[in-house]
Design an enzyme around this catalytic site. Structure first.
Site, PDB file in Angstrom:
ATOM      1  CG  ASP A 211      41.204  28.077  86.584  1.00  0.00           C
ATOM      2  OD1 ASP A 211      40.851  26.894  86.397  1.00  0.00           O
ATOM      3  OD2 ASP A 211      41.695  28.495  87.652  1.00  0.00           O
TER       4      ASP A 211
ATOM      5  N   GLY B 121      30.035  25.012  88.210  1.00  0.00           N
ATOM      6  CA  GLY B 121      31.387  25.058  87.672  1.00  0.00           C
ATOM      7  C   GLY B 121      31.861  23.786  86.980  1.00  0.00           C
TER       8      GLY B 121
ATOM      9  CE  LYS C  24      43.055  27.539  90.750  1.00  0.00           C
ATOM     10  NZ  LYS C  24      41.707  27.493  90.180  1.00  0.00           N
TER      11      LYS C  24
END
Ligand code: NDP
Length: 302
Positions: free
Chosen positions: A102, A243, A66
């Site tokens: 995110d 998550g 990322k």
């Protein structure tokens, strides 16, 4: 021409993202396929260059790439720029745009965890990778006044703190060395604990000893399963969430960026649950064998 959307990670395993994104494309009659590319750091730049082709709608970028993808794109959205991390790519002609979905995904998960209580102001974050950057930015913009980041390699946590610079000038954002005693004393004065390390993703390890946890904590593990950390936290009386909701909402936001259409959230949640029950694994944090904790399909809109 059938369009392609790629999940690039290393490893990518069998992805839960694939199950939910493909079902979403199909249900809206969008002629697209969601593929997985396992690309090592060495092969990563070449893979990103390939995405500039006409057949690609975009991509998801996951562990451990990322941050690596940031210098490889032509433009960053504000959230991608501020975090220095990208999890979603869109294409405009030959240009690649880096986004960070995110951040909104994390905020939905945090809101759900906090529930009707007042939003706390202190947090401890374990980890300093791409996921942690989204977490820290989400906490800063939710008004947190003290955020302590612990990471195995301290320099990476220090780099994260430095990166946020003026965005954190009004509050206390600090990197601290990973010692159980320091973590324990920080947790004693903290309400929110977020695990953004990958410890617990593929093994039943926990990042911190059970004795450091207390019952007033709100604990979010970005991993999409009932990790040992979450089990220890629940045993200590803490409120816990995995998550799953973040995975759903980062995926829904990415879907809208690629297609311009609202994501079919209920269907995507159902597909995540189905894939998990079938024992698939997610590059974003699902682990086989242990059921997910606390995130259910009963309110998928978050
Ligand atoms: P990165 O590879 O960028 O970062 C990994 C992090 O985990 C680093 O802080 C690294 O520490 C730490 N780590 C890994 N192994 C160990 C170990 N053995 N001991 C101590 N620390 C370790 O990954 P991401 O930030 O992209 O992802 C991190 C986790 O968050 C993953 O489990 C991922 O699945 C999850 N995630 C879930 C999302 C969701 O939607 N639910 C979204 C984003 C992430 P160091 O720097 O010292 O190597």
């Amino acid at each position: 021409m059938t369009k392609r959307v790629i999940l690039i990670g290393h490893p990518v395993a069998h992805s839960l993202s694939g199950a939910m994104q493909q079902a979403a494309f199909d249900s809206l009659g969008i002629d697209a396929v969601y593929e997985q590319w396992d690309r090592s750091p060495m092969a990563f730049a070449e893979a990103i260059a390939e995405l500039r082709g006409d057949d690609f709608l975009g991509a998801n970028v996951t562990i451990p790439h990322k941050e690596r993808v940031v210098p490889l794109v032509d433009r960053l959205t504000d959230e991608a720029h501020v975090t220095g991390a990208v999890n979603t790519l869109t294409r405009e002609g030959k240009r690649l745009i880096g986004h960070n979905t995110d951040v909104p995904g994390f905020k939905v998960a945090l809101d759900r965890l906090v529930g009707k209580q007042k939003m706390p102001r202190q947090a401890v974050v374990l980890g300093a990778g791409g996921g942690a950057r989204a977490v820290v930015y989400g906490l800063i913009t939710d008004g947190f006044q003290r955020i302590i980041v612990f990471n195995r390699h301290l320099h990476r946590a220090e780099g994260l703190v430095k990166h946020f610079g003026r965005h954190a000038a009004h509050m206390e954002l600090r990197a601290m060395p990973w010692h159980d005693s320091i973590i324990e004393s920080e947790l004693a004065r903290t309400r929110v604990l977020v695990n953004a390390t990958s410890i617990g993703l593929t093994t039943d390890d926990t990042p911190i000893p059970a004795e450091t946890l207390h019952g007033d904590l709100l604990v979010l593990d970005l991993i999409y399963s009932r990790t040992r950390l979450l089990r220890d936290a629940a045993a200590a009386g803490a409120t816990t969430a995995d998550g799953g909701l973040m995975l759903l909402h980062q995926g829904a936001a990415a879907f809208t960026l690629w297609t311009g259409q609202p994501a079919p959230l209920e269907l995507m949640q159902a597909k995540l649950d189905e894939a998990r029950a079938g024992g698939l694994r997610s590059a974003e944090g699902e682990r086989t064998g242990v059921p997910a904790d606390g995130i259910s399909a009963d309110d998928p809109a978050g």
